[in-house]
Design an enzyme around this catalytic site. Structure first.
Site, mmCIF file in Angstrom:
data_model
loop_
_atom_site.group_PDB
_atom_site.id
_atom_site.type_symbol
_atom_site.label_atom_id
_atom_site.label_comp_id
_atom_site.label_asym_id
_atom_site.label_seq_id
_atom_site.Cartn_x
_atom_site.Cartn_y
_atom_site.Cartn_z
ATOM 1 N N SER A 1 -15.809 4.912 9.657
ATOM 2 C CA SER A 1 -15.406 5.122 8.265
ATOM 3 C C SER A 1 -15.409 3.849 7.425
ATOM 4 O O SER A 1 -15.204 3.909 6.213
ATOM 5 C CB SER A 1 -14.008 5.744 8.216
ATOM 6 O OG SER A 1 -13.044 4.833 8.687
ATOM 7 N N THR B 1 -7.300 7.567 9.008
ATOM 8 C CA THR B 1 -7.233 6.507 10.008
ATOM 9 C C THR B 1 -8.012 5.281 9.519
ATOM 10 O O THR B 1 -9.179 5.387 9.175
ATOM 11 C CB THR B 1 -7.827 6.975 11.350
ATOM 12 O OG1 THR B 1 -7.143 8.149 11.769
ATOM 13 C CG2 THR B 1 -7.723 5.894 12.409
ATOM 14 N N LYS C 1 -0.294 7.303 -3.371
ATOM 15 C CA LYS C 1 0.290 6.838 -4.639
ATOM 16 C C LYS C 1 -0.337 5.532 -5.112
ATOM 17 O O LYS C 1 0.103 4.952 -6.098
ATOM 18 C CB LYS C 1 1.798 6.673 -4.489
ATOM 19 C CG LYS C 1 2.513 7.982 -4.246
ATOM 20 C CD LYS C 1 3.992 7.764 -4.081
ATOM 21 C CE LYS C 1 4.689 9.083 -3.768
ATOM 22 N NZ LYS C 1 6.114 8.900 -3.516
ATOM 23 N N GLY C 2 -1.342 5.033 -4.391
ATOM 24 C CA GLY C 2 -2.028 3.817 -4.806
ATOM 25 C C GLY C 2 -1.477 2.580 -4.137
ATOM 26 O O GLY C 2 -1.082 2.599 -2.970
ATOM 27 N N GLY D 1 -5.704 1.998 5.387
ATOM 28 C CA GLY D 1 -4.877 0.864 4.984
ATOM 29 C C GLY D 1 -5.465 -0.462 5.433
ATOM 30 O O GLY D 1 -5.488 -1.436 4.674
ATOM 31 N N ASP D 2 -5.966 -0.507 6.658
ATOM 32 C CA ASP D 2 -6.608 -1.720 7.158
ATOM 33 C C ASP D 2 -7.866 -2.022 6.347
ATOM 34 O O ASP D 2 -8.153 -3.178 6.016
ATOM 35 C CB ASP D 2 -6.972 -1.570 8.632
ATOM 36 C CG ASP D 2 -5.755 -1.499 9.533
ATOM 37 O OD1 ASP D 2 -4.691 -2.019 9.137
ATOM 38 O OD2 ASP D 2 -5.863 -0.921 10.617
ATOM 39 N N LYS E 1 0.859 -1.179 0.000
ATOM 40 C CA LYS E 1 0.000 0.000 0.000
ATOM 41 C C LYS E 1 0.898 1.231 0.000
ATOM 42 O O LYS E 1 1.825 1.316 0.796
ATOM 43 C CB LYS E 1 -0.916 -0.021 1.218
ATOM 44 C CG LYS E 1 -1.847 -1.230 1.210
ATOM 45 C CD LYS E 1 -2.590 -1.388 2.514
ATOM 46 C CE LYS E 1 -1.654 -2.040 3.515
ATOM 47 N NZ LYS E 1 -2.270 -2.391 4.779
#
Length: 114
Positions: free
Chosen positions: A100, A57, A31-32, A60-61, A27
C-alpha cells in the site's frame, strides 16, 4: 494523560513544549492531522478522501514518512502536511502494509487532482 478530545491533545502538547519539544505532529485518523509548532497557530490538515478504504494498515506510518520526506525536501509545513495526507489517502486504498505504500509520482498526481 488522556488525549480523547482536541482540548486534551492541546494540553498534552503544551506539556511536550515545556519539556523542550518544539514541534508535535498528531495524526487523528479520519479526522485528519494537526501540527503544533511552539509559539505558532496549529496547522490542521483534513484527510484527502479516498475513493474506497480497503485497509488502514500502515497509513499512519506512511503519513509520517511522507511528511518527513517532504520536510527534507524543504517544503513548507503546510505542504508537508498536504503531501502526507495524499500519501495516506493512497495507502488506505490498497490491502497490506508494504503493497500500500504509494510512490512519489502517485502522490504528486493525486495532489494535482484535489
Amino acid at each position: 494523560m488522556s488525549t480523547e478530545s482536541f482540548e486534551q491533545i492541546g494540553q498534552a502538547v503544551v506539556k511536550c513544549h515545556k519539556m523542550g519539544v518544539k514541534q508535535v505532529l498528531v495524526k487523528l485518523g479520519a479526522k485528519g492531522s494537526v501540527l503544533f509548532i511552539e509559539g505558532e497557530k496549529p496547522i490542521r490538515q483534513t484527510i484527502i478522501s479516498a475513493a474506497r478504504v480497503l485497509d488502514t494498515t500502515g497509513a499512519g506510518d506512511n503519513f509520517t514518512a511522507a511528511f518527513a520526506g517532504a520536510l527534507v525536501e524543504g517544503k513548507t509545513m503546510e505542504e508537508c502536511m498536504r503531501f502526507a495526507a495524499a500519501a495516506a489517502s493512497l495507502c488506505v486504498q490498497v490491502k497490506g502494509a508494504i503493497p500500500s505504500m504509494p510512490d512519489r509520482t502517485s502522490v504528486l498526481h493525486l495532489l494535482q487532482t484535489v
